[in-house]
Design an enzyme around this catalytic site. Structure first.
Site, short mmCIF file in Angstrom:
data_model
loop_
_atom_site.label_atom_id
_atom_site.label_comp_id
_atom_site.label_asym_id
_atom_site.label_seq_id
_atom_site.Cartn_x
_atom_site.Cartn_y
_atom_site.Cartn_z
N GLY A 38 0.79 -1.22 0.00
CA GLY A 38 0.00 0.00 0.00
C GLY A 38 0.83 1.28 0.00
O GLY A 38 0.28 2.38 0.00
N SER A 39 2.16 1.14 -0.01
CA SER A 39 3.00 2.34 0.01
C SER A 39 2.97 3.04 -1.35
O SER A 39 3.24 4.24 -1.45
CB SER A 39 4.44 2.00 0.41
N SER A 42 3.36 -0.38 -6.88
CA SER A 42 2.75 -0.73 -8.17
C SER A 42 2.31 0.52 -8.91
O SER A 42 2.52 0.64 -10.12
CB SER A 42 1.53 -1.64 -7.98
N SER A 109 9.78 -6.88 -0.74
CA SER A 109 11.18 -7.26 -0.45
C SER A 109 11.65 -6.69 0.89
O SER A 109 12.48 -5.80 0.93
CB SER A 109 12.11 -6.83 -1.60
P1 ADP Z 1 1.79 -1.28 -3.31
O1 ADP Z 1 2.08 -1.71 -4.73
O2 ADP Z 1 2.98 -0.67 -2.65
O3 ADP Z 1 1.15 -2.34 -2.48
P2 ADP Z 1 -0.31 0.27 -4.52
O4 ADP Z 1 0.41 1.02 -5.60
O5 ADP Z 1 -1.08 -0.96 -4.92
O6 ADP Z 1 0.75 -0.08 -3.36
O7 ADP Z 1 -1.30 1.24 -3.75
C1 ADP Z 1 -0.91 2.53 -3.30
C2 ADP Z 1 -2.15 3.42 -3.10
O8 ADP Z 1 -1.71 4.70 -2.64
C3 ADP Z 1 -2.89 3.64 -4.40
O9 ADP Z 1 -4.28 3.64 -4.12
C4 ADP Z 1 -2.41 5.03 -4.83
O10 ADP Z 1 -3.37 5.72 -5.61
C5 ADP Z 1 -2.20 5.73 -3.50
N1 ADP Z 1 -1.21 6.83 -3.53
C6 ADP Z 1 -1.39 8.06 -3.00
N2 ADP Z 1 -0.31 8.85 -3.20
C7 ADP Z 1 0.58 8.10 -3.87
C8 ADP Z 1 1.90 8.38 -4.38
N3 ADP Z 1 2.50 9.55 -4.22
N4 ADP Z 1 2.55 7.38 -5.01
C9 ADP Z 1 1.95 6.17 -5.17
N5 ADP Z 1 0.72 5.85 -4.72
C10 ADP Z 1 0.02 6.81 -4.08
#
Ligand code: ADP
Length: 200
Positions: A38-39, A42, A109
């Site tokens: 969720g960071s 992706s 990772s």
């Molecule tokens: P991960 O792949 O790390 O599990 P995701 O990309 O699936 O995370 O999800 C990240 C969520 O955070 C998405 O809903 C995205 O729209 C939101 N988000 C908010 N700000 C950002 C940012 N600056 N960069 C990336 N995602 C962001």
């Protein structure tokens, strides 16, 4: 375990790195996005890939979840399975970078040693570690796949940040605070870092 390798010899290439670079018009590298679920790994990876393709570059995203459907479908989330998962992806992107591709990895990772092992297998300067950083509370609040809720309820064991550790990079090439910068700003910073590497 080493027995079969005794009969295997390394087959050299008939193409020099320069010839390959000239044919493809770029040099490969690895962008390794690490961070909590969720960071934003992706999200950033897919946007960087699209931006590079729009610039006429060859880039390909390897998403941790997708990899687990195929190449690593036999692995779980115990530390040794996570290590093997990262080793396989590391070997794959090493070959992709050698072939001239910008290989973009979006993988939690969580272990520093595992990431260091991949870095050590990739030529100097061609491994770009990107710490996709947002506080756990922010990631949990976003919970884009509903995984934190399931981890908190005990339904998902060994969940990074909740019931398994995350070891933040000590000296990454780039840190993206996704709770402070918007997606476009984060993507810009990755692309700016990568572009010079394509011609170096
Ligand atoms: P991960 O792949 O790390 O599990 P995701 O990309 O699936 O995370 O999800 C990240 C969520 O955070 C998405 O809903 C995205 O729209 C939101 N988000 C908010 N700000 C950002 C940012 N600056 N960069 C990336 N995602 C962001």
């Amino acid at each position: 375990m080493n027995q079969p390798r005794r009969n295997i010899q390394w087959q050299g290439s008939h193409v020099t790195p320069e010839q390959r670079r000239e044919a493809i018009g770029q040099r490969g590298c690895v962008i390794w996005l690490t961070g909590l679920s969720g960071s934003g790994k992706s999200t950033v990876a897919l946007r960087v890939e699209r931006r590079l393709l729009e610039l006429g570059k060859v880039a390909y995203t390897l998403d941790g979840d997708n990899i687990r459907h195929g190449l690593c479908s036999d692995l779980g989330f115990k530390p040794e399975d996570r290590r093997e998962n990262i080793r396989r992806v590391g070997e794959l992107v090493r070959l992709m970078a050698d072939a001239g591709v910008v290989a973009i990895v979006a993988l939690i990772s969580p272990y520093r040693d595992d990431r260091a092992r991949v870095r050590a297998r990739i030529p100097e300067g061609r491994f770009v570690e990107v710490f996709v950083d947002a506080p756990l509370a922010v990631c949990e609040e976003r919970d884009p796949k509903g995984l934190y809720a399931r981890a908190r309820s005990g339904e998902i064991p060994n969940f990074t940040g909740i019931s398994a550790p995350y070891e933040a990079p000590v000296d990454p090439e780039l840190v993206l605070r996704t709770d402070e910068s918007d997606v476009d700003g984060c993507v810009d910073r990755v692309v700016e870092t990568i572009i010079p590497l394509l011609t170096l």
